[in-house]
Design a protein around this motif. Structure first.
Motif, PDB file in Angstrom:
ATOM      1  N   GLN A 147      89.640   2.501  -3.284  1.00 27.37           N
ATOM      2  CA  GLN A 147      90.721   1.737  -3.926  1.00 27.37           C
ATOM      3  C   GLN A 147      92.056   1.896  -3.199  1.00 27.37           C
ATOM      4  O   GLN A 147      92.872   0.975  -3.189  1.00 27.37           O
ATOM      5  CB  GLN A 147      90.872   2.153  -5.391  1.00 27.37           C
ATOM      6  CG  GLN A 147      91.290   3.605  -5.568  1.00 27.37           C
ATOM      7  CD  GLN A 147      91.412   4.028  -7.016  1.00 27.37           C
ATOM      8  OE1 GLN A 147      92.091   3.380  -7.795  1.00 27.37           O
ATOM      9  NE2 GLN A 147      90.723   5.111  -7.372  1.00 27.37           N
ATOM     10  N   ASN A 155      87.456  -6.050  -1.599  1.00 27.26           N
ATOM     11  CA  ASN A 155      86.129  -5.726  -2.117  1.00 27.26           C
ATOM     12  C   ASN A 155      85.524  -4.516  -1.427  1.00 27.26           C
ATOM     13  O   ASN A 155      85.620  -4.376  -0.204  1.00 27.26           O
ATOM     14  CB  ASN A 155      85.163  -6.904  -1.896  1.00 27.26           C
ATOM     15  CG  ASN A 155      85.454  -8.070  -2.795  1.00 27.26           C
ATOM     16  OD1 ASN A 155      85.327  -7.970  -4.012  1.00 27.26           O
ATOM     17  ND2 ASN A 155      85.852  -9.198  -2.212  1.00 27.26           N
ATOM     18  N   TYR A 177      87.322  -0.395 -10.876  1.00 28.64           N
ATOM     19  CA  TYR A 177      87.123  -1.715 -10.282  1.00 28.64           C
ATOM     20  C   TYR A 177      86.522  -2.701 -11.281  1.00 28.64           C
ATOM     21  O   TYR A 177      85.938  -2.299 -12.289  1.00 28.64           O
ATOM     22  CB  TYR A 177      86.135  -1.629  -9.106  1.00 28.64           C
ATOM     23  CG  TYR A 177      86.453  -0.623  -8.039  1.00 28.64           C
ATOM     24  CD1 TYR A 177      87.345  -0.911  -7.017  1.00 28.64           C
ATOM     25  CD2 TYR A 177      85.812   0.629  -8.018  1.00 28.64           C
ATOM     26  CE1 TYR A 177      87.610   0.009  -6.008  1.00 28.64           C
ATOM     27  CE2 TYR A 177      86.074   1.551  -7.017  1.00 28.64           C
ATOM     28  CZ  TYR A 177      86.971   1.233  -6.015  1.00 28.64           C
ATOM     29  OH  TYR A 177      87.223   2.144  -5.018  1.00 28.64           O
ATOM     30  N   CYS A 193      82.524  -4.125  -5.823  1.00 32.74           N
ATOM     31  CA  CYS A 193      83.654  -3.584  -6.575  1.00 32.74           C
ATOM     32  C   CYS A 193      84.907  -4.311  -6.120  1.00 32.74           C
ATOM     33  O   CYS A 193      85.349  -4.153  -4.987  1.00 32.74           O
ATOM     34  CB  CYS A 193      83.799  -2.087  -6.324  1.00 32.74           C
ATOM     35  SG  CYS A 193      82.344  -1.128  -6.738  1.00 32.74           S
ATOM     36  N   LEU A 195      88.912  -5.245  -6.395  1.00 29.98           N
ATOM     37  CA  LEU A 195      90.163  -4.593  -6.810  1.00 29.98           C
ATOM     38  C   LEU A 195      91.149  -5.635  -7.320  1.00 29.98           C
ATOM     39  O   LEU A 195      91.332  -6.662  -6.717  1.00 29.98           O
ATOM     40  CB  LEU A 195      90.749  -3.843  -5.604  1.00 29.98           C
ATOM     41  CG  LEU A 195      91.783  -2.776  -5.920  1.00 29.98           C
ATOM     42  CD1 LEU A 195      91.201  -1.699  -6.844  1.00 29.98           C
ATOM     43  CD2 LEU A 195      92.277  -2.146  -4.635  1.00 29.98           C
TER      44      LEU A 195
END
Length: 195
Positions: A147, A155, A177, A193, A195
């Protein structure tokens, strides 16, 4: 699997493997002391085949690149610039040779990093087949700390097996996420995932 991080004492036995991924033929040199030394593993293949390529772009990071499969395939298929990092020096040496072998050496930047220790800047895409045998702490360092290295709207794409804790990992990923399961096959989960 501690030898993965200190494999210089293992005798070298370089072999060439080949595979077709996303309609492109690739050759990879592998060796003792690297993940999936016998050729492209099922999880990495599934990850590459399932990732929505239209959502992969900008700056790309292959975290824990091993001998280079994910980064080299994406560089060649997308003609994209890819940073590739690993802590395993033998794997990094093979990645450089494999980038040349597959004609993408000018597209990739390969360097040593223990997780994100040598990584700076942000990426629109981080892709990883995390080193499960290195332990939960390392895996969580890679996936949860992504992150901080993703651009807004970026992603993280990863593959993890059900018996290696996929379900509990997904619960934890959802705390950080927007998580989407792209595929479940033969016990492997392909996870996006956002963000």
């Amino acid at each position: 699997m501690s030898h993965y991080f200190t494999n210089e004492h293992l005798p070298s036995d370089i072999k060439e493997t080949s595979c077709v991924v996303l309609n492109n033929r690739f050759k990879f040199l592998t060796d003792n002391g690297v993940f999936s030394k016998d050729g492209l593993d099922f999880g990495s293949r599934l990850l590459l085949e399932v990732v929505p390529l239209e959502e992969v772009g900008g700056k790309i990071l292959d975290m824990g690149c091993g001998y280079g499969v994910l980064g080299i395939v994406l560089a060649k298929v997308l003609l994209a610039k890819v940073d590739m990092v690993d802590v395993n020096l033998r794997a990094l040496h093979l990645s450089k040779r494999n980038a040349k072998l597959n004609g993408v050496f000018d597209l990739v930047n390969i360097f040593e990093s223990n997780c994100y220790s040598s990584v700076s800047g942000k990426y629109s895409t981080i892709i990883t087949n995390p080193p499960i045998r290195a332990g939960k702490k390392v895996v969580y360092d890679i996936v949860m700390n992504a992150q901080y290295y993703l651009e807004k709207g970026g992603n993280l794409f990863l593959v993890v097996r059900k018996e290696q804790g996929a379900k509990s990992l997904i619960v934890d990923l959802k705390k950080v996420y927007n998580v989407k399961i792209l595929e479940r096959k033969k016990g492997f989960f392909i996870i996006q995932c956002h963000l």
